[in-house]
Design a protein around this motif. Structure first.
Motif, PDB file in Angstrom:
ATOM      1  N   HIS A  79      55.512  33.144 103.418  1.00 23.77           N
ATOM      2  CA  HIS A  79      56.778  33.798 103.727  1.00 23.77           C
ATOM      3  C   HIS A  79      56.715  35.245 103.258  1.00 23.77           C
ATOM      4  O   HIS A  79      55.962  35.600 102.365  1.00 23.77           O
ATOM      5  N   TYR A  80      57.531  36.072 103.891  1.00 23.72           N
ATOM      6  CA  TYR A  80      57.459  37.515 103.708  1.00 23.72           C
ATOM      7  C   TYR A  80      58.701  38.023 102.993  1.00 23.72           C
ATOM      8  O   TYR A  80      59.768  37.395 103.021  1.00 23.72           O
ATOM      9  N   GLN A  81      58.544  39.191 102.387  1.00 24.08           N
ATOM     10  CA  GLN A  81      59.638  39.850 101.683  1.00 24.08           C
ATOM     11  C   GLN A  81      59.689  41.319 102.072  1.00 24.08           C
ATOM     12  O   GLN A  81      58.652  41.961 102.262  1.00 24.08           O
ATOM     13  N   LEU A  82      60.901  41.837 102.198  1.00 27.17           N
ATOM     14  CA  LEU A  82      61.128  43.255 102.450  1.00 27.17           C
ATOM     15  C   LEU A  82      62.019  43.771 101.332  1.00 27.17           C
ATOM     16  O   LEU A  82      63.132  43.255 101.136  1.00 27.17           O
ATOM     17  N   GLN A  83      61.550  44.759 100.610  1.00 23.05           N
ATOM     18  CA  GLN A  83      62.313  45.354  99.514  1.00 23.05           C
ATOM     19  C   GLN A  83      62.850  46.713  99.956  1.00 23.05           C
ATOM     20  O   GLN A  83      62.100  47.583 100.389  1.00 23.05           O
ATOM     21  N   ILE A  84      64.170  46.874  99.855  1.00 23.03           N
ATOM     22  CA  ILE A  84      64.832  48.106 100.255  1.00 23.03           C
ATOM     23  C   ILE A  84      65.582  48.656  99.051  1.00 23.03           C
ATOM     24  O   ILE A  84      66.503  48.012  98.529  1.00 23.03           O
ATOM     25  N   TRP A  85      65.201  49.833  98.587  1.00 21.32           N
ATOM     26  CA  TRP A  85      65.904  50.473  97.477  1.00 21.32           C
ATOM     27  C   TRP A  85      67.246  50.991  97.961  1.00 21.32           C
ATOM     28  O   TRP A  85      67.375  51.502  99.075  1.00 21.32           O
ATOM     29  N   TYR A  86      68.251  50.868  97.120  1.00 26.31           N
ATOM     30  CA  TYR A  86      69.575  51.367  97.490  1.00 26.31           C
ATOM     31  C   TYR A  86      69.561  52.871  97.755  1.00 26.31           C
ATOM     32  O   TYR A  86      70.330  53.367  98.578  1.00 26.31           O
ATOM     33  N   ASP A  87      68.689  53.598  97.074  1.00 26.47           N
ATOM     34  CA  ASP A  87      68.627  55.043  97.261  1.00 26.47           C
ATOM     35  C   ASP A  87      68.149  55.425  98.659  1.00 26.47           C
ATOM     36  O   ASP A  87      68.395  56.544  99.114  1.00 26.47           O
ATOM     37  N   SER A  88      67.447  54.517  99.333  1.00 26.83           N
ATOM     38  CA  SER A  88      66.916  54.826 100.659  1.00 26.83           C
ATOM     39  C   SER A  88      67.863  54.421 101.780  1.00 26.83           C
ATOM     40  O   SER A  88      67.518  54.584 102.953  1.00 26.83           O
ATOM     41  N   ILE A  89      69.039  53.899 101.460  1.00 29.79           N
ATOM     42  CA  ILE A  89      70.001  53.475 102.479  1.00 29.79           C
ATOM     43  C   ILE A  89      70.901  54.651 102.832  1.00 29.79           C
ATOM     44  O   ILE A  89      71.612  55.171 101.984  1.00 29.79           O
ATOM     45  N   GLU A  90      70.869  55.050 104.080  1.00 33.79           N
ATOM     46  CA  GLU A  90      71.720  56.136 104.550  1.00 33.79           C
ATOM     47  C   GLU A  90      73.108  55.620 104.925  1.00 33.79           C
ATOM     48  O   GLU A  90      74.114  56.254 104.625  1.00 33.79           O
ATOM     49  N   SER A  91      73.182  54.488 105.612  1.00 34.32           N
ATOM     50  CA  SER A  91      74.470  53.890 105.958  1.00 34.32           C
ATOM     51  C   SER A  91      74.367  52.373 105.853  1.00 34.32           C
ATOM     52  O   SER A  91      73.347  51.781 106.215  1.00 34.32           O
TER      53      SER A  91
ATOM     54  N   GLY B 283      75.601  50.775  91.999  1.00 36.21           N
ATOM     55  CA  GLY B 283      74.386  51.105  92.734  1.00 36.21           C
ATOM     56  C   GLY B 283      74.443  50.789  94.210  1.00 36.21           C
ATOM     57  O   GLY B 283      73.702  51.391  94.997  1.00 36.21           O
ATOM     58  N   ILE B 284      75.270  49.833  94.629  1.00 38.47           N
ATOM     59  CA  ILE B 284      75.322  49.467  96.038  1.00 38.47           C
ATOM     60  C   ILE B 284      75.996  50.582  96.831  1.00 38.47           C
ATOM     61  O   ILE B 284      77.057  51.072  96.447  1.00 38.47           O
ATOM     62  N   PRO B 285      75.401  51.029  97.942  1.00 36.38           N
ATOM     63  CA  PRO B 285      75.965  52.147  98.700  1.00 36.38           C
ATOM     64  C   PRO B 285      77.346  51.808  99.268  1.00 36.38           C
ATOM     65  O   PRO B 285      77.777  50.654  99.282  1.00 36.38           O
ATOM     66  N   ASN B 286      77.989  52.848  99.741  1.00 34.41           N
ATOM     67  CA  ASN B 286      79.307  52.674 100.343  1.00 34.41           C
ATOM     68  C   ASN B 286      79.209  51.801 101.589  1.00 34.41           C
ATOM     69  O   ASN B 286      78.362  52.017 102.455  1.00 34.41           O
ATOM     70  N   ILE B 287      80.070  50.806 101.688  1.00 31.80           N
ATOM     71  CA  ILE B 287      80.048  49.851 102.787  1.00 31.80           C
ATOM     72  C   ILE B 287      81.063  50.277 103.841  1.00 31.80           C
ATOM     73  O   ILE B 287      82.235  50.520 103.541  1.00 31.80           O
ATOM     74  N   VAL B 288      80.595  50.371 105.100  1.00 27.34           N
ATOM     75  CA  VAL B 288      81.446  50.729 106.231  1.00 27.34           C
ATOM     76  C   VAL B 288      81.637  49.494 107.103  1.00 27.34           C
ATOM     77  O   VAL B 288      80.661  48.805 107.435  1.00 27.34           O
ATOM     78  N   ILE B 289      82.877  49.198 107.458  1.00 28.89           N
ATOM     79  CA  ILE B 289      83.189  48.050 108.326  1.00 28.89           C
ATOM     80  C   ILE B 289      83.221  48.554 109.762  1.00 28.89           C
ATOM     81  O   ILE B 289      84.089  49.345 110.138  1.00 28.89           O
TER      82      ILE B 289
END
Length: 540
Positions: free
Chosen positions: A186-198, A291-297
């Motif tokens: 099984h695979y994993q993808l790690q995404i840093w919060y700093d790299s999230i634009e939206s 740390g979690i970026p701003n969430i847009v609905i």
């Protein structure tokens, strides 16, 4: 990454400068930085550990061009006691000891946050810890955010129908994809919060728009040797052998599979379909976590588009063919390919700019047009909820290019005159090779070596190549992670092959395997392009 600040009051102390920039940098996720007042009057520097956060700060507050017009082009201007502040990337590399100290402070801070979360405290803190932070997903799609008819849409380029789970941690989120058949990894993808634009949450999906590719892993079951896996599958016990010196729990990958490899470097938008319809509201409730970026609905529809690999192939053909791009010099075609390859614009949108660029070349010099295209990249916003379709129309882009050309022509930037006034300086184009893609930068001034002095009339036949991680830092050793796939397949494949830029194939020779491991990973290695008329390549 080091930033130099100019036009400060010469009586300002180092602590006052730090106090001024602290809340500004904190708004971009920079909690720790090192500030130092220079001997030069009105100058100071501050060092930031994460280059991506620093680039985001400079995107809004950085000044690309010197002078008053350069300051007028800054998106969010900074003033200290009504005096304009000039922030630019420093030409000096950050001090290694300062970087080490910042890394230690960051590690200590996250360790303290972890202890605080595990320690019983207020009722609100305990309920926050108990709030769900893991959700099941039924599908993962990879694509791009774009616009159609004035609406924001998601163009799907790759779909993975394996079930999985998305886990929100303290500094990053983890996407786990379960195997479709027993015995598969099984695979994993790690995404840093700093790299999230939206961060967009819809009715039953989560859409993440990133500024860099995630880190990809394949989980391993203890020993990675083929002999051990065969013994386990056949139920044969191993005899009394020596315990291996090192075993890995996972291996770093450059792509999940061949289909994903075609789009992983161009599509930074990941759309995750939630298994339960009620999980959307639970994901929206994560706003309170640090740390979690701003969430847009927002409900973003899916729309089919020309696959990105086909668009990139059309752009490469357009840059190589005489009727489209042959009349344009390499410096300009390099910047055009950079707009698409660094995901500033879709390749089809870059092709639409060809007539406008060629018309400017008839009136302006090559250096001015190339510099204007380079500045155009910093003026293009990220496609997402905060931008509008009008920003990406051809008329808007051509207008921005015209303003950039006028600004460059009137200001006569120092970088354009640097190589002309000093014989020992050369403007060199650059390419950054990451585990997932190749990204273009420059040209930037560098001191000539003997090869550049020998071929001073063919400087475009050389590029500066860096082998780095996704965040543009050195690929670091991790105790439980094997990076052989990155070194032996990804990086060595680039060294054995070539990099295609605007119809030219840049080839690399002379590297040893050991030079790509650990701290000895080279940061800048200049290679001479293989010229079609000579068919020869030479290391600088």
């Amino acid at each position: 990454m080091e930033v130099i600040v100019r036009n400060l009051d010469q009586h300002m102390t180092e602590s006052r400068v730090e106090k001024f920039f602290k809340p500004i940098l904190k708004s971009y996720g920079i909690d720790h930085f090192h500030c130092q007042k220079l001997k030069a009057k009105g100058c100071a520097t501050f060092t930031v550990l994460d280059p991506l956060k620093c680039q985001r700060f400079l995107y809004f507050h950085g000044q690309v061009q010197p002078g008053r017009k350069g300051f007028n082009a800054v998106r969010r201007k900074l003033f200290i006691q009504k005096n304009p502040v000039n922030c630019m990337v420093s030409t000096n590399a950050p001090n290694e000891w300062i970087v080490f100290a910042l890394r230690k402070e960051e590690s200590d801070r996250h360790a303290a946050l972890s202890r605080k979360a595990l320690t019983p405290g207020k009722v609100e803190s305990r309920s926050e810890v108990l709030r769900p932070r893991a959700f099941d997903i039924s599908r993962m799609q990879v694509g791009q955010l774009w616009y159609s008819g004035g609406n924001l849409v998601f163009s799907d380029n790759y779909a993975d129908h394996r079930t999985g789970r998305i886990i929100f941690g303290s500094r990053s989120l983890l996407i786990k994809l379960w195997p479709m058949q027993p015995g598969q990894a099984h695979y994993q993808l790690q995404i840093w919060y700093d790299s999230i634009e939206s961060f967009v949450v819809g009715d039953n999906c989560v859409t993440l728009s990133l500024i860099q590719a995630p880190r990809l892993f394949e989980n391993l079951d203890g020993d990675i040797s083929l002999e051990a896996s065969l013994r386990k599958a056949l139920g044969i016990q191993a005899g009394p052998t020596f315990k291996p010196m090192q075993s890995f729990k996972r291996t770093r990958l450059s792509a999940l599979n061949d289909k994903h490899r075609e789009v992983v470097a161009s599509c930074f938008c990941y759309r995750l379909t939630l298994t339960s319809l009620t999980d959307s509201r639970a994901v929206q409730g994560l706003k309170g976590f640090e740390g979690i970026p701003n969430i847009v609905i927002w409900n973003i529809p899916v729309q089919l588009d020309i696959p990105i690999p086909e668009q990139m192939a059309a752009l490469q053909c357009g840059l190589a063919e005489v009727r489209y791009g042959g009349a344009m010099p390499f410096e300009v075609k390099f910047q055009l390919q950079k707009l698409a390859q660094n995901t500033y614009l879709k390749p089809t949108k870059v092709i639409e700019l060809f007539p406008c660029v060629r018309s400017h070349l008839r009136e302006r010099s090559v250096a001015i047009v190339a510099s204007a295209l380079r500045h155009l990249a910093s003026s293009i916003p990220f496609a997402g909820p905060d931008a509008e379709e009008e920003n990406f129309k051809v008329n808007t882009l051509t207008s921005l290019l015209q303003k950039s050309i006028e600004s460059v022509f009137e200001d006569d930037p120092y970088s354009l005159r640097l190589a002309e006034e000093h014989d020992h300086i050369a403007m060199v184009h650059k390419a950054l090779v990451t585990p997932t893609g190749i990204f273009l930068y420059g040209p930037e001034p560098e001191t000539k070596n003997r090869i550049l002095r020998k071929y001073s009339t063919h400087l475009d036949n050389f590029i500066s190549v860096s082998f780095v991680d996704e965040n543009y830092e050195h690929l670091r050793f991790e105790r439980d992670t094997s990076s052989e796939d990155i070194y032996q397949r990804r990086f060595q494949g680039i060294l054995d092959g070539f990099i295609t830029i605007a119809g030219r194939n840049y080839e690399f020779l002379g590297f040893s395997h050991s030079s790509l491991r650990g701290k000895s990973l080279p940061f800048y290695d200049l290679a001479r392009v293989r010229q079609p008329e000579h068919g020869h390549a030479e290391w600088m």
